[in-house]
Write a protein that holds these residues in place. Structure first.
Motif, PDB file in Angstrom:
ATOM      1  N   VAL A   1      -8.593   5.626  -5.095  1.00  5.86           N
ATOM      2  CA  VAL A   1      -7.415   5.828  -5.939  1.00  5.86           C
ATOM      3  C   VAL A   1      -6.195   5.102  -5.396  1.00  5.86           C
ATOM      4  O   VAL A   1      -5.425   4.521  -6.143  1.00  5.86           O
ATOM      5  CB  VAL A   1      -7.100   7.335  -6.084  1.00  5.86           C
ATOM      6  N   GLY A   2      -6.030   5.167  -4.087  1.00  7.43           N
ATOM      7  CA  GLY A   2      -4.840   4.567  -3.480  1.00  7.43           C
ATOM      8  C   GLY A   2      -4.183   5.544  -2.527  1.00  7.43           C
ATOM      9  O   GLY A   2      -4.663   6.668  -2.325  1.00  7.43           O
ATOM     10  N   ILE A   3      -3.084   5.107  -1.959  1.00  8.68           N
ATOM     11  CA  ILE A   3      -2.387   5.940  -0.978  1.00  8.68           C
ATOM     12  C   ILE A   3      -1.395   6.814  -1.747  1.00  8.68           C
ATOM     13  O   ILE A   3      -0.170   6.613  -1.700  1.00  8.68           O
ATOM     14  CB  ILE A   3      -1.688   5.071   0.083  1.00  8.68           C
ATOM     15  N   CYS A   4      -1.937   7.760  -2.482  1.00  9.19           N
ATOM     16  CA  CYS A   4      -1.095   8.628  -3.321  1.00  9.19           C
ATOM     17  C   CYS A   4      -1.774   9.985  -3.397  1.00  9.19           C
ATOM     18  O   CYS A   4      -2.370  10.351  -4.413  1.00  9.19           O
ATOM     19  CB  CYS A   4      -0.876   8.009  -4.699  1.00  9.19           C
TER      20      CYS A   4
ATOM     21  N   GLY B   1       0.840  -1.205   0.000  1.00 12.56           N
ATOM     22  CA  GLY B   1       0.000   0.000   0.000  1.00 12.56           C
ATOM     23  C   GLY B   1       0.868   1.246   0.000  1.00 12.56           C
ATOM     24  O   GLY B   1       0.635   2.208  -0.738  1.00 12.56           O
ATOM     25  N   GLU B   2       1.890   1.188   0.821  1.00 11.20           N
ATOM     26  CA  GLU B   2       2.830   2.311   0.906  1.00 11.20           C
ATOM     27  C   GLU B   2       3.451   2.595  -0.455  1.00 11.20           C
ATOM     28  O   GLU B   2       3.774   3.742  -0.778  1.00 11.20           O
ATOM     29  CB  GLU B   2       3.922   1.965   1.920  1.00 11.20           C
TER      30      GLU B   2
ATOM     31  N   LEU C   1      -5.190   0.324  -5.265  1.00 10.03           N
ATOM     32  CA  LEU C   1      -4.136   0.452  -6.265  1.00 10.03           C
ATOM     33  C   LEU C   1      -3.084  -0.638  -6.020  1.00 10.03           C
ATOM     34  O   LEU C   1      -2.092  -0.418  -5.330  1.00 10.03           O
ATOM     35  CB  LEU C   1      -3.494   1.848  -6.170  1.00 10.03           C
TER      36      LEU C   1
ATOM     37  N   ASN D   1       2.151   2.824  -3.099  1.00  7.90           N
ATOM     38  CA  ASN D   1       1.343   3.748  -3.908  1.00  7.90           C
ATOM     39  C   ASN D   1       1.975   5.132  -3.901  1.00  7.90           C
ATOM     40  O   ASN D   1       1.749   5.927  -4.808  1.00  7.90           O
ATOM     41  CB  ASN D   1      -0.072   3.904  -3.324  1.00  7.90           C
ATOM     42  N   GLU D   2       2.692   5.445  -2.822  1.00  4.64           N
ATOM     43  CA  GLU D   2       3.225   6.799  -2.669  1.00  4.64           C
ATOM     44  C   GLU D   2       4.384   7.035  -3.644  1.00  4.64           C
ATOM     45  O   GLU D   2       5.317   6.240  -3.735  1.00  4.64           O
ATOM     46  CB  GLU D   2       3.725   7.026  -1.233  1.00  4.64           C
TER      47      GLU D   2
END
Lengths: 218, 291
Positions: free
Chosen positions: B45-48, A98-99, A134, A101-102
């Motif tokens: 969307v996600g972690i963004c 998940g991280e 995502l 995604n950043e």
């Protein structure tokens, strides 16, 4: 090292997916950094042990994390510092899918590759928890495309992990994709992954979960 | 208030097909009915967060009304430049609805506390900034402002007050005026504690759910007078200073990180933002603050 957590020539571990702090506390306690009894105050008001670990309060915690995508960038800085000082020390950083995604995760990897930080190992806890938003598809290809030395292992197989850690990196940062199952060891947790992402079991549930965990380990 | 957000956004989406929601991988389960009914307008969307804000600008450029929803610090602090440039500088509009403001995520620690958001958003040209303190304020403000041509910032609060008052975007409320030389100003759900603290003290009390635009009409009544701002964030004090000349003091966030975990109530008590702590400060100012 537990008696001297700031020992100068130590390797560094950063928990970039900072919400896994409880696991970190238990491991540090296991290694003698502090008594496990202290961890039982987890989350309470005056406890040093909360949902996201603080570097100035808990021995063995190298960075206060919680906002995702930060720890890996700091790891790049640390690895670079080791190179500049010509130290043989290593830095290890655990990130989540998940991280990943950043964008900062990928910026950090690009910089690590450019700077040839082969003293830095990124472990991706690849538990597929991002399927609902995502997901990181084909992670091995992605990390390799970012010029990292990438290997795929079973994240629950300690021997495979050890082998992956020991492999040399040849002027590239190393990425270990640890394929894991969220809640591994407890049927209920693996089956209800999202429901258990952030809750505590009541007494009855705890009994069931411990039973499942003990069953798995037998 | 989070559940109410779910109800409101469903109703808005029903009547306005321009509404699109962009999540930072929170509240996906809460908003499952929205996802099911309007799959083309629901994006986890996600972690963004940077990309989410930029996407909101892009969607608005083509006529959609985006709602961006995630945890407060990750939009307002992490993605500040995207809000500043992609949204505000480009004159696009969207609705940023956050949770976890101030210490609502108490037990998560300092990385999840957020008390600069209201001030950061206030400093952006044309941004509308709201800190609803009750369920009815939240509903009124979101329904009124969601399609504003300006970008709008709303905080979902974990705690609420239940003090009834007329609610209008951009308007503050004079809750009581006892003819005192000291006026207490507050915003959002902390009114619950401030009201209890003030109720038997010789002070006036003014309340705001809208930080920007500030209700200068109400504020001007206290121009040149003593105002103690009691707030669990930055933003209100600065807004008052920017709009009137007054003698202003602040009771709220200290100049250090709050490293405690626990509950919202425990942190408020530690900071002197429980009724007792607020009352103590007010009494001190009543006794010591010379005109």
């Amino acid at each position: 090292m537990p008696s001297n957590p700031d020992m100068e020539n130590r390797d560094i571990f950063i928990l970039s997916k900072g919400h896994a702090s409880l696991a970190l506390y238990c491991i540090l306690a296991e290694f003698g950094y502090f008594p496990i009894d202290k961890v039982y105050s987890f989350g309470s008001f005056k406890s040093d042990f909360g949902c996201h670990a603080q570097r100035c309060s808990v021995p063995g915690v190298e960075l206060s994390t919680g906002s995702l995508g930060h720890g890996i960038g700091v790891a790049v800085g640390i690895a670079l510092a080791f190179k500049i000082k010509k130290e043989q020390r290593k830095v290890y950083v655990l990130i989540g899918d998940g991280e990943s995604n950043e964008g900062t995760v990928w910026e950090a990897l690009m910089v690590a590759a450019k700077q040839k930080l082969d003293n830095m190992t990124v472990i991706l806890d690849y538990n597929k928890s991002q399927e609902r938003s995502l997901p990181i598809t084909n992670p091995e290809e992605k990390f390799t495309a970012f010029d990292c030395n990438t290997v795929n292992v079973d994240g629950h197989d300690l021997a495979s992990l050890e082998q992956a850690f020991k492999a040399t990196a040849h002027e590239k940062p190393k990425v270990i994709i640890a394929n894991t199952v969220k809640g591994y060891g407890c049927k209920t947790l693996t089956r209800e992954m999202f429901a258990w992402h952030r809750r505590s079991p009541n007494d009855e549930e705890l009994k069931i979960l411990l039973g499942e965990l003990n069953e798995e380990s037998v | 208030m989070r559940n109410l957000f779910k109800d409101i956004i469903l109703k808005l989406a029903e009547k306005d097909d321009r509404v699109v929601i962009l999540l930072g991988d929170i509240s996906a389960f809460l908003l499952r009915e929205f996802a099911s009914r309007y799959p083309q307008r629901f994006y986890n969307v996600g972690i963004c967060e940077n990309t989410i804000v930029s996407m909101a600008a892009g969607l608005n450029s083509q006529g959609f009304i985006p709602f961006v929803h995630t945890i407060a610090p990750f939009i307002t602090e992490r993605s500040y430049e995207q809000v500043k440039l992609d949204i505000c500088y480009n004159n696009y509009a969207c609705n940023i609805v956050t949770c976890g403001g101030s210490f609502d995520y108490a037990w998560d620690g300092a990385t999840h506390h957020c008390y600069t958001d209201l001030e950061l958003m206030r400093m952006l040209p044309d941004m509308e900034v709201m800190q609803p303190g009750s369920l009815v304020e939240f509903k009124t403000l979101v329904e009124s402002q969601y399609c504003s041509p300006m970008p709008s910032y709303f905080r979902i609060a974990a705690d609420t007050h239940n003090i009834a008052m007329p609610i209008e975007f951009g308007k503050g409320t004079l809750l009581f005026d006892k003819g005192s030389t000291l006026t207490i100003a507050t915003a959002g759900p902390l009114l619950k504690n401030v009201y209890i603290a003030c109720s038997e003290l010789p002070v006036n009390l003014i309340y705001f759910h809208t930080i920007k635009p500030m209700d200068t009409g109400l504020l001007k009544q206290y121009s040149g007078k003593k105002i103690l701002v009691v707030h669990d964030a930055f933003g209100l004090s600065e807004a008052i200073c920017a709009n009137i000349d007054a003698k202003i003091k602040y009771h709220g966030i200290p100049d250090k990180f709050c490293c405690s975990y626990g509950t919202l109530e425990q942190i408020r008590e530690e900071l002197g933002l429980n009724p007792e702590g607020i009352r103590t400060r007010i009494v001190k100012e009543l006794m010591e603050w010379v005109d």
